[in-house]
Each structure stands twice: as structure tokens, then as C-alpha cells.
Scaffold this motif. Structure first.
Motif, PDB file in Angstrom:
ATOM      1  N   ALA A 129       0.828  -1.206   0.000  1.00  0.00           N
ATOM      2  CA  ALA A 129       0.000   0.000   0.000  1.00  0.00           C
ATOM      3  C   ALA A 129       0.865   1.260   0.000  1.00  0.00           C
ATOM      4  N   VAL A 130       0.364   2.282  -0.688  1.00  0.00           N
ATOM      5  CA  VAL A 130       0.980   3.609  -0.711  1.00  0.00           C
ATOM      6  C   VAL A 130      -0.023   4.596  -0.132  1.00  0.00           C
ATOM      7  N   VAL A 131       0.403   5.361   0.852  1.00  0.00           N
ATOM      8  CA  VAL A 131      -0.456   6.353   1.496  1.00  0.00           C
ATOM      9  C   VAL A 131      -0.071   7.736   0.988  1.00  0.00           C
ATOM     10  N   SER A 132      -1.041   8.487   0.507  1.00  0.00           N
ATOM     11  CA  SER A 132      -0.819   9.865   0.065  1.00  0.00           C
ATOM     12  C   SER A 132      -1.888  10.751   0.700  1.00  0.00           C
ATOM     13  N   ALA A 133      -1.883  12.017   0.364  1.00  0.00           N
ATOM     14  CA  ALA A 133      -2.740  12.986   1.050  1.00  0.00           C
ATOM     15  C   ALA A 133      -3.889  13.449   0.172  1.00  0.00           C
ATOM     16  N   TYR A 134      -4.997  13.751   0.795  1.00  0.00           N
ATOM     17  CA  TYR A 134      -6.086  14.408   0.077  1.00  0.00           C
ATOM     18  C   TYR A 134      -5.597  15.760  -0.445  1.00  0.00           C
ATOM     19  N   GLY A 135      -6.010  16.074  -1.659  1.00  0.00           N
ATOM     20  CA  GLY A 135      -5.573  17.311  -2.293  1.00  0.00           C
ATOM     21  C   GLY A 135      -4.321  17.158  -3.123  1.00  0.00           C
ATOM     22  N   SER A 136      -3.706  15.987  -3.080  1.00  0.00           N
ATOM     23  CA  SER A 136      -2.456  15.780  -3.817  1.00  0.00           C
ATOM     24  C   SER A 136      -2.725  15.539  -5.296  1.00  0.00           C
ATOM     25  N   PHE A 137      -1.644  15.608  -6.068  1.00  0.00           N
ATOM     26  CA  PHE A 137      -1.708  15.242  -7.479  1.00  0.00           C
ATOM     27  C   PHE A 137      -0.411  14.540  -7.834  1.00  0.00           C
ATOM     28  N   HIS A 138      -0.526  13.302  -8.369  1.00  0.00           N
ATOM     29  CA  HIS A 138       0.669  12.509  -8.672  1.00  0.00           C
ATOM     30  C   HIS A 138       0.692  11.977 -10.094  1.00  0.00           C
ATOM     31  N   GLY A 139      -0.325  12.273 -10.917  1.00  0.00           N
ATOM     32  CA  GLY A 139      -0.284  11.843 -12.304  1.00  0.00           C
ATOM     33  C   GLY A 139      -1.616  11.334 -12.805  1.00  0.00           C
ATOM     34  N   ARG A 140      -1.622  10.910 -14.081  1.00  0.00           N
ATOM     35  CA  ARG A 140      -2.871  10.501 -14.739  1.00  0.00           C
ATOM     36  C   ARG A 140      -2.867   9.048 -15.204  1.00  0.00           C
ATOM     37  N   THR A 141      -1.762   8.303 -14.994  1.00  0.00           N
ATOM     38  CA  THR A 141      -1.841   6.871 -15.247  1.00  0.00           C
ATOM     39  C   THR A 141      -2.801   6.268 -14.223  1.00  0.00           C
ATOM     40  N   LEU A 142      -3.225   5.033 -14.419  1.00  0.00           N
ATOM     41  CA  LEU A 142      -4.202   4.465 -13.493  1.00  0.00           C
ATOM     42  C   LEU A 142      -3.667   4.397 -12.068  1.00  0.00           C
ATOM     43  N   ALA A 143      -2.403   4.010 -11.902  1.00  0.00           N
ATOM     44  CA  ALA A 143      -1.850   3.924 -10.556  1.00  0.00           C
ATOM     45  C   ALA A 143      -1.642   5.309  -9.949  1.00  0.00           C
ATOM     46  N   THR A 144      -1.024   6.229 -10.704  1.00  0.00           N
ATOM     47  CA  THR A 144      -0.776   7.553 -10.137  1.00  0.00           C
ATOM     48  C   THR A 144      -2.065   8.340  -9.958  1.00  0.00           C
ATOM     49  N   LEU A 145      -3.069   8.036 -10.764  1.00  0.00           N
ATOM     50  CA  LEU A 145      -4.378   8.652 -10.555  1.00  0.00           C
ATOM     51  C   LEU A 145      -4.963   8.229  -9.217  1.00  0.00           C
ATOM     52  N   ALA A 169      -3.205   7.226  -6.660  1.00  0.00           N
ATOM     53  CA  ALA A 169      -2.387   7.858  -5.629  1.00  0.00           C
ATOM     54  C   ALA A 169      -2.795   9.308  -5.409  1.00  0.00           C
ATOM     55  N   THR A 170      -3.331   9.946  -6.442  1.00  0.00           N
ATOM     56  CA  THR A 170      -3.795  11.330  -6.351  1.00  0.00           C
ATOM     57  C   THR A 170      -4.985  11.422  -5.403  1.00  0.00           C
ATOM     58  N   GLY A 171      -4.891  12.313  -4.447  1.00  0.00           N
ATOM     59  CA  GLY A 171      -5.929  12.410  -3.423  1.00  0.00           C
ATOM     60  C   GLY A 171      -7.076  13.318  -3.804  1.00  0.00           C
ATOM     61  N   GLN A 172      -7.648  13.097  -4.982  1.00  0.00           N
ATOM     62  CA  GLN A 172      -8.799  13.872  -5.458  1.00  0.00           C
ATOM     63  C   GLN A 172      -9.848  12.885  -5.966  1.00  0.00           C
ATOM     64  N   PRO A 173     -10.701  12.374  -5.086  1.00  0.00           N
ATOM     65  CA  PRO A 173     -11.641  11.303  -5.448  1.00  0.00           C
ATOM     66  C   PRO A 173     -12.525  11.637  -6.645  1.00  0.00           C
ATOM     67  N   GLN A 174     -12.823  12.910  -6.863  1.00  0.00           N
ATOM     68  CA  GLN A 174     -13.680  13.276  -7.988  1.00  0.00           C
ATOM     69  C   GLN A 174     -13.037  12.921  -9.324  1.00  0.00           C
ATOM     70  N   LYS A 175     -11.703  12.815  -9.343  1.00  0.00           N
ATOM     71  CA  LYS A 175     -11.010  12.429 -10.570  1.00  0.00           C
ATOM     72  C   LYS A 175     -11.002  10.915 -10.781  1.00  0.00           C
ATOM     73  N   HIS A 176     -11.398  10.159  -9.769  1.00  0.00           N
ATOM     74  CA  HIS A 176     -11.302   8.700  -9.829  1.00  0.00           C
ATOM     75  C   HIS A 176     -12.513   8.044 -10.482  1.00  0.00           C
ATOM     76  N   GLU A 177     -13.687   8.636 -10.279  1.00  0.00           N
ATOM     77  CA  GLU A 177     -14.932   7.915 -10.528  1.00  0.00           C
ATOM     78  C   GLU A 177     -15.084   7.397 -11.947  1.00  0.00           C
ATOM     79  N   ALA A 178     -14.707   8.184 -12.928  1.00  0.00           N
ATOM     80  CA  ALA A 178     -14.911   7.779 -14.319  1.00  0.00           C
ATOM     81  C   ALA A 178     -14.021   6.614 -14.738  1.00  0.00           C
ATOM     82  N   PHE A 179     -13.014   6.291 -13.912  1.00  0.00           N
ATOM     83  CA  PHE A 179     -12.032   5.291 -14.318  1.00  0.00           C
ATOM     84  C   PHE A 179     -11.988   4.074 -13.393  1.00  0.00           C
ATOM     85  N   GLN A 180     -13.012   3.932 -12.582  1.00  0.00           N
ATOM     86  CA  GLN A 180     -13.085   2.759 -11.708  1.00  0.00           C
ATOM     87  C   GLN A 180     -13.320   1.498 -12.535  1.00  0.00           C
ATOM     88  N   PRO A 181     -12.821   0.350 -12.084  1.00  0.00           N
ATOM     89  CA  PRO A 181     -12.032   0.163 -10.860  1.00  0.00           C
ATOM     90  C   PRO A 181     -10.562   0.530 -11.074  1.00  0.00           C
TER      91      PRO A 181
END
Length: 403
Positions: free
Chosen positions: A136-152, A154-166
Motif C-alpha cells: 500500500a501507498v499512502v498519500s494525502a487528500y488534495g495531492s496530485f501525482h499523475g494521470r496513469t491508473l496507478a498515479t491517478l 495515488a492522487t488524493g482527489q476522489p472526484q477524478k477517480h470515478e470515471a475510471f473505476q475500478p
């Protein structure tokens, strides 16, 4: 038509209408087409002049068309462009040595093409280092780490996650600058903590010094890697070579990109030698990473940066920019480090409208949130250019205020 626009059209033919360019809609439709840059100045295809206080999202830290970087690229293009990572090249070796020195030594470097790829490498390294069951990798809410599936993820912005689940498993998020929340999240499945010294895309929010030091202590106590994402903050932007150096913290892994190539696509993941040793041949790779053309640009960039002492420049110019922004009545808060700065606007001002109005007036900035503008000009920006930029912004803010 301006003389510059006429020359450009004569040389290249009539440019395509922006609305007819076949770009995927991953960005908002562009309203300006830039054709030339010099230092902090850009010109569009109609010959209009702009002050660039975004620097390609903190990329062009030495300014556009820096002559030494341009010459290095041209010379390398006539010498050796690509041989693959099955072989060594001189530019990549020199850049790796310089980055290791700037980070204090004792590490090894993996080259790639972007910040997201650098973070992807760090995540894979953490999993390999952690072994089975520690992933597991722990990061912070509000962070940004990239747009690949893994770095997305890791990015602490849940609104950016929904369209690409799982999304890939193994990521969790905690409150920013909250050491207690991080402490609670560090169970036996955690391999690494991944944080930015300043949350750039999250609104330009610097970490607290005590927080970063506390994270280092917790990681040491739990046997967890502390990985620092310096993609936006690295290489002088904050007033130190790397943002974490403000906090007197030594990470286990550091990622970087953006400013490293001054516009040429190159990223890097640095790790302590004992951590980097978790990788074996075949564990990770990239065809273009560290190829001679990009590495030659990075070598020239680092040479100029050290000669010009860009961290000191960022400190001095950043203080001037923050002071000038803070003097504007429509600005309620100015925050950041060095020349990574945000201006929080008084409500009900809309940062997106202000950024659009600034562009029309000849100033390039962006709305990093609905209420905040981000400023990341080239580190070589002059005092006069800072004054001119704030004067333009003041006029735009005054116009927006009376709408």
C-alpha cells in the motif's frame, strides 16, 4: 496582420483553425495558438505578446528558447539521438551524477519521460522493496501525482477517480498536514508514504515543516519508505534545489520531471542505493527514458541552473511577486514557496474568469482552483516583468469586480 504573424504564415502556410485541430477533448478547447517564445515572453500566431507566468506548468524554468539549452539539443541531434537503455550514453550518466549530488549523494536514478512515469516507477519500486503483503501507498487528500491508473489512484482527489473505476488496489489517502491521520493509516500493509512538499495542483498549499519532519520519523519507526513527489517543486522552483530541503528532511525516494528538461520530455526517479537495489533487470523499463537528446537538454539545464543559482533567484523574485500580489485589494491570501505562488481571490471573484481575462490582456496564469490563481513564471523572470504582470492582473481584477 502584424509583421510577426505575416512572417509565420509565409514560412508555414496558413495555420489550421483551432476549432478544426483533431485533438481529443482531454483539455478545454484552446483559445490561443503560440508560435514563438523568448525568455518570459510568448507570441501567438497573430503576433500578440504575452507574459508567461505559468511556464508551461512550471516546466520552462529557464525561460523559452534558452540559447544554451537550444544549442545543446541541436548539437546532440546531429550527434546521437537514441540507442536504447541496453547501452550507456554520456549525457545520461552526467545528469544522473548531478541529480545525485544535488540530492545529497548515495542514490541511483531511473530516467523516464514525465512526472507520472517517475511516480509510477516509485510506486513499483516501493512494492518490490516492501515484498509480498506490503504494497500500500499512502498519500494525502488534495495531492496530485499523475494521470496513469496507478498515479491517478495515488492522487488524493476522489472526484477524478470515478470515471475510471475500478482503479488499481493498494492506495489510501489521509488529511493533508495531519500527522495523526497518517499515523493511524500506517498498518502492516503499507510500503510507502508519497507526499508533495507543496500541493501544486491541489491549490499551492505548502507542507508544515513539523509535519514533514514527523512523517520522516513515522516512516523510520514503521519501516516505511518516505517518497517525495518533486515533479512541480524540484530544481529551484521553491527556493531550494528540492522542496523537501526546506524541512531538513532526507527522503528515501524523490521523483522529478517538469523543469529538468526545460520543455524536453524527461523525468527521473531517484532512490537511496539500498532501496533502488530492490529492482532487478527486467523489473521496470522505458524505451525512451534518458535518451541522449532529452538528457543533453537536462545536462545543459542543470549547468545553467547551478551557474545562475536559480534557487536564490526564486527566493528573491518569489518574495517580490508575493508582496506585489498581496497589495491588491481583491487578493485575500498569497501562499506558496519561492516562485510557486497562489493568489486566493476575494469572493465572489471567479479565478477561471480572471485567468481568461488575464490571457486576453497578455498575461498567462491559470486557475488552480475556482478561487485561486497559480503563478509559476520562469526562474529567470525580471523585476520589471513581475511588476508588469501584477499591473495587468490588477486591471483585470478591477474590471471583474465591477461586472
Amino acid at each position: 496582420m502584424s509583421p510577426l504573424a505575416a512572417v509565420h504564415r509565409l514560412a508555414t502556410g496558413a495555420p489550421a483553425d483551432l476549432e478544426h485541430c483533431p485533438f481529443m477533448p482531454t483539455y478545454a478547447a484552446p483559445t490561443v495558438q503560440f508560435v514563438r517564445g523568448q525568455g518570459t515572453i510568448l507570441w501567438d500566431r497573430d503576433g500578440n505578446r504575452y507574459l508567461d507566468f505559468l511556464a508551461g506548468l512550471a516546466v520552462v524554468s529557464l525561460g523559452h528558447a534558452h540559447p544554451e539549452v537550444a544549442e545543446a539539443i541541436a548539437r546532440q541531434a546531429h550527434t546521437l539521438v537514441h540507442v536504447s537503455n541496453l547501452f550507456a550514453t554520456e549525457p545520461a550518466c552526467e545528469v544522473a551524477l548531478t541529480l545525485d549530488r544535488l540530492l545529497g549523494g548515495g542514490g541511483q536514478v531511473f530516467f523516464c519521460n514525465s512526472g507520472a512515469e517517475a511516480n509510477e516507477a516509485a510506486i513499483k519500486l516501493a512494492r518490490k522493496w516492501g515484498g509480498r503483503g506490503r504494497y500500500a501507498v499512502v498519500s494525502a487528500y488534495g495531492s496530485f501525482h499523475g494521470r496513469t491508473l496507478a498515479t491517478l489512484h495515488a492522487t488524493g482527489q476522489p472526484q477524478k477517480h470515478e470515471a475510471f473505476q475500478p482503479l488499481p488496489e493498494g492506495f489510501r489517502h489521509v488529511a493533508w498536514n495531519d500527522l495523526g491521520a497518517l499515523d493511524d493509516a500506517l498498518d502492516s500493509s503499507v510500503a510507502a508514504v508519497l507526499l508533495e512538499p507543496v500541493q501544486g495542483e491541489g491549490g499551492v498549499h505548502p507542507a508544515d515543516e513539523a509535519y514533514f519532519r514527523g512523517v520522516r520519523r513515522l516512516c523510520d519507526e514503521r519501516g516505511v519508505l518516505f517518497m517525495v513527489d518533486e515533479v512541480q517543486t524540484g530544481l529551484g522552483r521553491t527556493g531550494r534545489w528540492f522542496g523537501h530541503q526546506h524541512f531538513d528532511v532526507v527522503p528515501d525516494v524523490v521523483t522529478m520531471a517538469k523543469a529538468l528538461g526545460n520543455g524536453m520530455p524527461i523525468g527521473a526517479c531517484w532512490a537511496r542505493r539500498d532501496v533502488a537495489g530492490a529492482f532487478e533487470p527486467g523489473d521496470h523499463a522505458t524505451t525512451y527514458g534518458g535518451q541522449p537528446l532529452a538528457a543533453a537538454a537536462a545536462r545543459a539545464v542543470l549547468k545553467v541552473m547551478e551557474r545562475e543559482n536559480v534557487p536564490a533567484r526564486a527566493t528573491t523574485a518569489g518574495a517580490q511577486l508575493r508582496d506585489r500580489l498581496a497589495s491588491l485589494p481583491q487578493v485575500r491570501e498569497v501562499r506558496g514557496l519561492g516562485l510557486l505562488v497562489a493568489a486566493e481571490l476575494e469572493p465572489p471573484l471567479d479565478a477561471r474568469r480572471v485567468a481568461a481575462g488575464s490571457l486576453r490582456a497578455g498575461l498567462v496564469v491559470n486557475a488552480v482552483s475556482p478561487s485561486a490563481l497559480r503563478f509559476a513564471p520562469p526562474l529567470m523572470v525580471s523585476d520589471g516583468e513581475i511588476d508588469e504582470a501584477v499591473t495587468i492582473l490588477a486591471q483585470v481584477l478591477a474590471e471583474e469586480e465591477i461586472r
